[in-house]
Design an enzyme around this catalytic site. Structure first.
Site, PDB file in Angstrom:
ATOM      1  N   SER A  42       0.817  -1.222   0.000  1.00 12.36           N
ATOM      2  CA  SER A  42       0.000   0.000   0.000  1.00 12.36           C
ATOM      3  C   SER A  42       0.846   1.264   0.000  1.00 12.36           C
ATOM      4  O   SER A  42       1.592   1.518  -0.928  1.00 12.36           O
ATOM      5  CB  SER A  42      -0.940  -0.046   1.198  1.00 12.36           C
ATOM      6  N   ASP A  92      -2.751   6.633  -3.273  1.00 11.66           N
ATOM      7  CA  ASP A  92      -1.609   5.991  -2.615  1.00 11.66           C
ATOM      8  C   ASP A  92      -1.048   4.898  -3.537  1.00 11.66           C
ATOM      9  O   ASP A  92      -1.555   4.687  -4.647  1.00 11.66           O
ATOM     10  CB  ASP A  92      -1.991   5.453  -1.224  1.00 11.66           C
ATOM     11  N   ASP A 108      -1.070   1.659  -3.905  1.00 14.69           N
ATOM     12  CA  ASP A 108      -1.867   0.588  -4.512  1.00 14.69           C
ATOM     13  C   ASP A 108      -3.262   1.054  -4.911  1.00 14.69           C
ATOM     14  O   ASP A 108      -4.101   0.239  -5.296  1.00 14.69           O
ATOM     15  CB  ASP A 108      -1.935  -0.638  -3.595  1.00 14.69           C
ATOM     16  N   ASP A 152      -5.959   2.398  -3.432  1.00 15.16           N
ATOM     17  CA  ASP A 152      -7.245   2.275  -2.738  1.00 15.16           C
ATOM     18  C   ASP A 152      -7.621   3.560  -2.006  1.00 15.16           C
ATOM     19  O   ASP A 152      -8.776   3.802  -1.735  1.00 15.16           O
ATOM     20  CB  ASP A 152      -7.292   1.056  -1.795  1.00 15.16           C
TER      21      ASP A 152
HETATM   22 MG    MG Z   1      -3.435   1.465   0.003  1.00 14.88          MG
END
Ligand code: MG
Length: 446
Positions: free
Chosen positions: A96, A237, A239, A241
């Site tokens: 992440s 961010d 990744d 999400d």
């Molecule tokens: Mg994330």
């Protein structure tokens, strides 16, 4: 028994806490846990991702499980595709927003949502029993190339595409060298936006502004919005999400503000239950009250929110860090879904106008380097010395008065302690932040 899972899956510094040996053994345990096939595997843009993905798929295959490789995609894309394409589970290789040296393994059930804490304990049980035998028939590994299209179509099915298209919004995307570079620009172009991108090259070292968007590191986004007279700026961010939003004047607002605007918008379409962690803004309570909707508080961590959302069929879930979950889409944080909803909200007014209608609260957030032992001492001390109301669902949330609180908790992913505070009075906020920062530093250094 040991611990594998933190707040957000299995995560650690690649090559130290998270080795290929560990990833292989985790995949053996996952094969026994899933006991079914096929499993979809995806990864974000970190340098160690393809090796980890190959090892995880090989481990699952060795135990007889078929795998499909979705390639480099955002986490919510993998999650949505896992459910929509009928997989028995999904595995995402991602850390992440953590620094570049980290990586991690996120484990999804067939509903696309990360497995619950109880299910994590089952995987840990299998892992630590350490009794693995290869299958007689080795599983197959193939490509899955429908994930991106399925995901984008799913998002578009939930917003008023034609009305958004007619407005021809100008949007600046700060992709943060992360995985939304694969999907967000395409989605927004399909929504008729003029898209300007920055930090669009996917790079696991996150050379642009780092992998975690915060109001402090989005100056370039702010400047680009102003220079182009854009309607909106959005930063994701690593990744993809989480999303942070910037108004047409170049002002970046914390995630609880954008979440509040999105929540107002979603509840104006459909009422329903809202799920949010205990560190969320009082603004969220006020909005829930306004629409007569029930609000449920959880521990901090998106898994807690997601699983609770499914349990109560919630319409929305949100975190103060820019994670917004739309129950009609999938009960996970999704930067691209949030972007499409925000554009739909902009049909009602400019972002700054929508923000100006929210109840006025001031918030503050910081972190201290801190071991688990030190943070336990801090939390214990603060609970003991307070005579006011304290909530201990997660760390300690201390209520100074009805409209002022301060909260501390140990991070589940990094050796840091997080502090959050909010008040309707800016002066009071500054005073308590200073007072508690001094106390916390004193205890950590004692
Ligand atoms: Mg994330």
């Amino acid at each position: 028994m040991g611990k594998l899972f933190g707040t957000n899956g299995i995560r650690g510094v690649f090559g130290k806490e998270l080795t290929l040996e560990l990833a292989l053994k985790v995949s053996y345990a996952l094969a026994i846990y899933y006991n079914d096939k096929p499993i979809l595997v995806g990864y974000d843009g970190r340098h160690s991702n393809t090796v980890l993905s190959r090892v995880v798929r090989a481990g699952l295959n060795a135990m007889g499980i078929d795998t499909f490789d979705a390639g480099l995609i955002p986490t919510p894309c993998l999650q949505y595709a896992t459910r929509e394409l009928g997989y028995k589970g999904g595995v995402m290789i991602t850390a992440s927003h953590n620094p570049p040296e980290y990586n991690g393994i996120k484990v999804m059930a067939d509903d696309g949502v990360e497995i619950s804490r109880e299910e994590e304990a089952k995987v840990e049980d299998i892992y630590f029993k350490n009794d693995f035998q290869y299958a007689k028939i080795i599983g197959n590994d193939a490509k899955e190339d429908r994930a991106v299209e399925t995901y984008i179509n799913g998002i578009e099915s939930l917003v008023d595409v034609n009305s958004i298209k007619r407005r021809e919004f100008t949007v600046v995307l700060d992709l943060g060298n992360g995985a939304q570079a694969i999907t967000a620009p395409r989605l927004l172009r399909e929504l008729g936006c003029k898209v300007i991108t920055i930090n669009e090259e996917i790079n696991g070292l996150f050379p642009g502004r780092g992998s975690e968007p915060t109001p402090d590191n989005l100056q370039e986004l702010s400047d680009t919005v102003k220079a182009n007279n854009a309607d909106l700026g959005i930063a994701y961010d690593g990744d993809g999400d989480r999303s942070m939003f910037c108004d047409e004047n170049g002002t970046i607002y914390p995630g609880d503000r954008s979440g509040a605007v999105l929540l107002e918008h979603v509840l104006s379409k459909d009422k329903g239950i809202i799920v949010t962690p205990i560190n969320s803004s009082i603004i969220i309570d006020k909005i829930a009250e306004k629409f007569g909707c029930k609000i449920i508080k959880t521990k901090v961590g998106s898994v807690e929110v997601s699983r609770k959302m499914l349990e109560v069929s919630a319409i929305a879930g949100l975190e103060e860090n820019g994670g917004f979950m739309y129950g009609k889409h999938i009960a996970v944080r999704d930067g691209a879904m949030s972007s499409a909803l925000m554009l739909e909200a902009l049909l009602k007014g400019r972002y700054s106008e929508l923000l100006s209608k929210l109840p006025k609260y001031y918030s503050y957030k910081t972190k201290f380097p801190c071991t688990k032992e030190q943070s336990s001492r801090v939390i214990e001390y603060l609970i003991k010395e307070t005579d006011g109301k304290v909530e201990t669902l997660d760390g300690a949330k201390i209520w100074i008065d009805d409209n002022t609180w301060i909260m501390v908790r140990q991070s589940g992913t990094e050796p840091i302690m997080r502090l959050y505070a909010e008040s309707d009075d800016k002066g009071k906020l500054d005073t308590i932040v200073k007072e508690y920062t001094d106390k916390i530093k004193g205890i950590i250094n004692s």
